[in-house]
Design a protein around this motif. Sequence first.
Motif, PDB file in Angstrom:
ATOM      1  N   THR A   9      37.651   3.332 -15.926  1.00  0.00           N
ATOM      2  CA  THR A   9      36.910   2.225 -16.535  1.00  0.00           C
ATOM      3  C   THR A   9      37.793   1.001 -16.741  1.00  0.00           C
ATOM      4  O   THR A   9      37.392  -0.127 -16.471  1.00  0.00           O
ATOM      5  CB  THR A   9      36.303   2.670 -17.875  1.00  0.00           C
ATOM      6  OG1 THR A   9      35.397   3.754 -17.639  1.00  0.00           O
ATOM      7  CG2 THR A   9      35.558   1.530 -18.543  1.00  0.00           C
ATOM      8  N   GLY A  46      35.483  -1.477 -15.208  1.00  0.00           N
ATOM      9  CA  GLY A  46      35.123  -2.079 -16.493  1.00  0.00           C
ATOM     10  C   GLY A  46      35.823  -3.390 -16.782  1.00  0.00           C
ATOM     11  O   GLY A  46      35.520  -4.426 -16.184  1.00  0.00           O
ATOM     12  N   CYS A  47      36.794  -3.358 -17.714  1.00  0.00           N
ATOM     13  CA  CYS A  47      37.334  -4.612 -18.238  1.00  0.00           C
ATOM     14  C   CYS A  47      38.091  -5.435 -17.198  1.00  0.00           C
ATOM     15  O   CYS A  47      38.027  -6.667 -17.222  1.00  0.00           O
ATOM     16  CB  CYS A  47      38.205  -4.364 -19.465  1.00  0.00           C
ATOM     17  SG  CYS A  47      39.459  -3.085 -19.292  1.00  0.00           S
ATOM     18  N   HIS A  81      28.037  -0.079 -16.552  1.00  0.00           N
ATOM     19  CA  HIS A  81      29.024  -1.082 -16.130  1.00  0.00           C
ATOM     20  C   HIS A  81      29.525  -0.805 -14.714  1.00  0.00           C
ATOM     21  O   HIS A  81      29.855  -1.725 -13.967  1.00  0.00           O
ATOM     22  CB  HIS A  81      30.205  -1.094 -17.100  1.00  0.00           C
ATOM     23  CG  HIS A  81      30.938   0.211 -17.189  1.00  0.00           C
ATOM     24  ND1 HIS A  81      31.956   0.545 -16.335  1.00  0.00           N
ATOM     25  CD2 HIS A  81      30.789   1.263 -18.026  1.00  0.00           C
ATOM     26  CE1 HIS A  81      32.407   1.754 -16.647  1.00  0.00           C
ATOM     27  NE2 HIS A  81      31.722   2.209 -17.666  1.00  0.00           N
ATOM     28  N   ARG A  82      29.586   0.459 -14.359  1.00  0.00           N
ATOM     29  CA  ARG A  82      30.097   0.830 -13.037  1.00  0.00           C
ATOM     30  C   ARG A  82      29.253   0.219 -11.922  1.00  0.00           C
ATOM     31  O   ARG A  82      29.785  -0.343 -10.953  1.00  0.00           O
ATOM     32  CB  ARG A  82      30.135   2.349 -12.917  1.00  0.00           C
ATOM     33  CG  ARG A  82      30.745   2.850 -11.623  1.00  0.00           C
ATOM     34  CD  ARG A  82      30.628   4.359 -11.573  1.00  0.00           C
ATOM     35  NE  ARG A  82      31.174   4.864 -10.321  1.00  0.00           N
ATOM     36  CZ  ARG A  82      32.269   5.593 -10.208  1.00  0.00           C
ATOM     37  NH1 ARG A  82      32.953   5.903 -11.286  1.00  0.00           N
ATOM     38  NH2 ARG A  82      32.682   6.026  -9.047  1.00  0.00           N
ATOM     39  N   GLU A 132      30.952  -4.559 -25.257  1.00  0.00           N
ATOM     40  CA  GLU A 132      30.652  -4.394 -23.834  1.00  0.00           C
ATOM     41  C   GLU A 132      29.372  -5.117 -23.441  1.00  0.00           C
ATOM     42  O   GLU A 132      29.327  -5.826 -22.440  1.00  0.00           O
ATOM     43  CB  GLU A 132      30.539  -2.908 -23.483  1.00  0.00           C
ATOM     44  CG  GLU A 132      30.238  -2.673 -22.012  1.00  0.00           C
ATOM     45  CD  GLU A 132      30.008  -1.213 -21.665  1.00  0.00           C
ATOM     46  OE1 GLU A 132      29.521  -0.938 -20.552  1.00  0.00           O
ATOM     47  OE2 GLU A 132      30.303  -0.335 -22.513  1.00  0.00           O
TER      48      GLU A 132
END
Length: 448
Positions: free
Chosen positions: A39, A44-45, A158-159, A179
């Motif tokens: 992630t 993610g970030c 998010h993926r 998020e």
Amino acid sequence: MHTDLLILGGGPAGYYCALQGARQGLKPILVEKDALGGTGLRWGCLPVKYMMDRIRAHKTRQGLWNSGLTHAKPLADTIALEIMSDCRQTMADVSRRMGEVLATEGVKVLFGNPVITSTNQLEMDGTKITFKKLVLATGTQASPPPGVVIDGNRIITHREAVNLKELPASLLILGGDVEGLEFASLFSEMGTRVTVLEMLPQMLAGMDDDLTRPLFNRLKANGVSLHGSAPVASVSVSASGAKAVTVDGCVFDADFALVAMARRPVLPDGIEKTGLTLINERIQVDDNCKTQLDHIYCIGDLNGRMEMAHAALQQGILLADHLAKGTPVSWPYGPLPRAMFTLPQNGGAGMQEKELQDQGTPYRKAVVRWADTWRGAGQADQDGFLKVLAGIDGTLLGIWMVGNEISEQIGLMGMLLEQGATVNDLKRQLFVHPTFSEALLQAVLQLS
């Protein structure tokens, strides 16, 4: 096959544990069932911040580095699609580079789906691997509310969001915490009509209002519809989109519904063979990341200590040192630095005013706008600022910021607070002139 150290999971925690372990002579094997990065570094970030960087480059006054954002206006579709495409390619390159670094340091990386068969063995693709020590670093995944099933097509996480190949015209985001609001900021800047549904009355309720106000103002200027006290009862899908219904009967439609709420553990198959138990859906560990079994450790989001990528990678580094040299892993997370990768960003370290007020702790504060620094003369973000909170005795209690790329300044602020630095300590330090870091000196001078 046998190894003294087997690590499951190639996200920030597992990657850094394997890398540091190899550098300490431990010769670990790292097992990943998908792509290296997890992630934090793949899904993610990092991709969010990559795309935000590109968007910000298009939305600041040309020729000025920190001039603040221009008025809210969607990117041209061609630019948005280029950013999304470049992000997918760049993140694939990140996974490739991670593999190259691990190989250079002598880490053996295996890809597949491991199944734990005993407390000292697992099987993968017909191969048995025995281990002396096992590190669980498999992380967490999005957890939908009851009545919602993630299908990866219309109801996504998010993926899938960072890998979309077309810019959605509309997006429902389930969850209005960090998020959810990062993705609201990201997609609304590119022109998507975004609706955020949050079950609690207030979004980012634990943060000071002055830190969140610029973000909420920007989101609203971008047309984002924010709904508090809106728990979702169900989400249905069709060929053209997703429809969410809240518990009070309100209906919201969009091309996609993005689940950005609580997270649940990703557990290796066969974990029950170890006898490890979960508490609050996380594997419990001691201060050295050791589970109830002396030879099994757990790092990163899966242990629930502090579910942030930078905490995960630190745990991986410190655990490798512990296994190689016996040094303690224990870490203080009170002054943990953190940031939101939105436009504008906000973040900091230590206590916020709300926390100090709730505790009845007396404090003083100083606020300095970036535009009022020498470096910001004529070009700085007009709405951004730095805020310092100090105790009556001058001890630093919190350092918080709002503005463009302020996350780049926050990293070492936690160390100042952890070491008990005071206003006078900072006053005696040299700050490079002219830089935006001088805002901290200006704030300190107000408090001394």
